[in-house]
Scaffold this motif. Structure first.
Motif, short mmCIF file in Angstrom:
data_model
loop_
_atom_site.label_atom_id
_atom_site.label_comp_id
_atom_site.label_asym_id
_atom_site.label_seq_id
_atom_site.Cartn_x
_atom_site.Cartn_y
_atom_site.Cartn_z
N ARG A 5 0.82 -1.21 0.00
CA ARG A 5 0.00 0.00 0.00
C ARG A 5 0.86 1.26 0.00
O ARG A 5 0.65 2.17 -0.80
N SER A 11 -3.13 5.90 0.88
CA SER A 11 -3.53 5.95 2.29
C SER A 11 -4.55 4.83 2.51
O SER A 11 -5.06 4.23 1.56
N LEU A 12 -4.86 4.57 3.77
CA LEU A 12 -5.89 3.57 4.06
C LEU A 12 -7.23 4.00 3.47
O LEU A 12 -7.99 3.17 2.96
N ARG A 13 -7.52 5.27 3.48
CA ARG A 13 -8.78 5.77 2.91
C ARG A 13 -8.82 5.58 1.40
O ARG A 13 -9.86 5.23 0.83
N GLU A 14 -7.70 5.80 0.75
CA GLU A 14 -7.64 5.59 -0.71
C GLU A 14 -7.80 4.11 -1.05
O GLU A 14 -8.48 3.77 -2.02
N ARG A 16 -9.41 1.95 0.78
CA ARG A 16 -10.82 1.68 1.05
C ARG A 16 -11.67 2.05 -0.16
O ARG A 16 -12.56 1.30 -0.56
N THR A 23 -15.55 -1.81 3.22
CA THR A 23 -14.56 -2.15 4.25
C THR A 23 -14.14 -0.86 4.95
O THR A 23 -13.82 0.13 4.30
N SER A 24 -14.12 -0.88 6.27
CA SER A 24 -13.77 0.33 7.02
C SER A 24 -12.25 0.51 7.08
O SER A 24 -11.48 -0.45 6.95
N VAL A 25 -11.84 1.74 7.29
CA VAL A 25 -10.42 2.06 7.46
C VAL A 25 -9.87 1.33 8.67
O VAL A 25 -8.74 0.82 8.64
N SER A 26 -10.66 1.24 9.74
CA SER A 26 -10.18 0.56 10.94
C SER A 26 -9.97 -0.94 10.68
O SER A 26 -9.02 -1.53 11.19
N LEU A 28 -9.15 -2.26 7.72
CA LEU A 28 -7.91 -2.33 6.93
C LEU A 28 -6.69 -2.21 7.83
O LEU A 28 -5.72 -2.95 7.67
N SER A 29 -6.74 -1.31 8.78
CA SER A 29 -5.64 -1.13 9.72
C SER A 29 -5.41 -2.39 10.56
O SER A 29 -4.27 -2.82 10.75
#
Length: 92
Positions: A5, A11-14, A16, A23-26, A28-29
Motif C-alpha cells: 500500500r 492511504s488507508l482511505r484511498e 478503502r 470495508t472500514s479504514v479501521s 484495513l488497519s
C-alpha cells in the motif's frame, strides 16, 4: 500488505475507496497490523485492489515465517504447475 500500500502511495482511505465494498479504514488497519484475521476471498480482493499477486504475498509471508528453520514444516505440500497441465500437489 502495508508495504504494498505504501509503495503505491495509498492511504488507508484511498485503499478503502479502491476496494469499494464498504470495508472500514479501521478494519484495513487491523488487517495490516495482524490484529484481525482476513478471509481468503477478502485477501484476494485486497491484493487485486493493490495490484499485487496473492501467490507472491503468501510466498513472502511463508518465507518470513519459516526463515529460521530453513525448511517447510513436515506435512506441508507445495503446488507445482507443469507446462500446460492443471496444478498438482507434490510432497515437498
Amino acid at each position: 500488505m502495508a508495504r504494498a500500500r505504501t509503495e503505491r502511495g495509498l492511504s488507508l482511505r484511498e485503499l478503502r475507496a479502491r476496494l469499494g465494498d464498504g470495508t472500514s479504514v479501521s478494519t484495513l488497519s487491523r488487517w495490516e497490523n495482524g490484529k484481525q484475521a482476513i478471509s481468503l476471498e477478502r485477501f484476494v480482493h485486497l491484493c487485486v485492489a493493490l495490484r499485487v499477486s496473492p501467490a507472491l504475498v503468501l510466498h513472502d509471508a511463508c518465507t518470513r515465517a519459516y526463515h529460521h528453520t530453513h525448511r517447510i514444516p513436515d506435512g506441508y505440500v507445495r503446488l507445482a504447475p507443469e507446462a500446460h497441465q492443471p496444478m498438482i500437489v507434490r510432497e515437498w
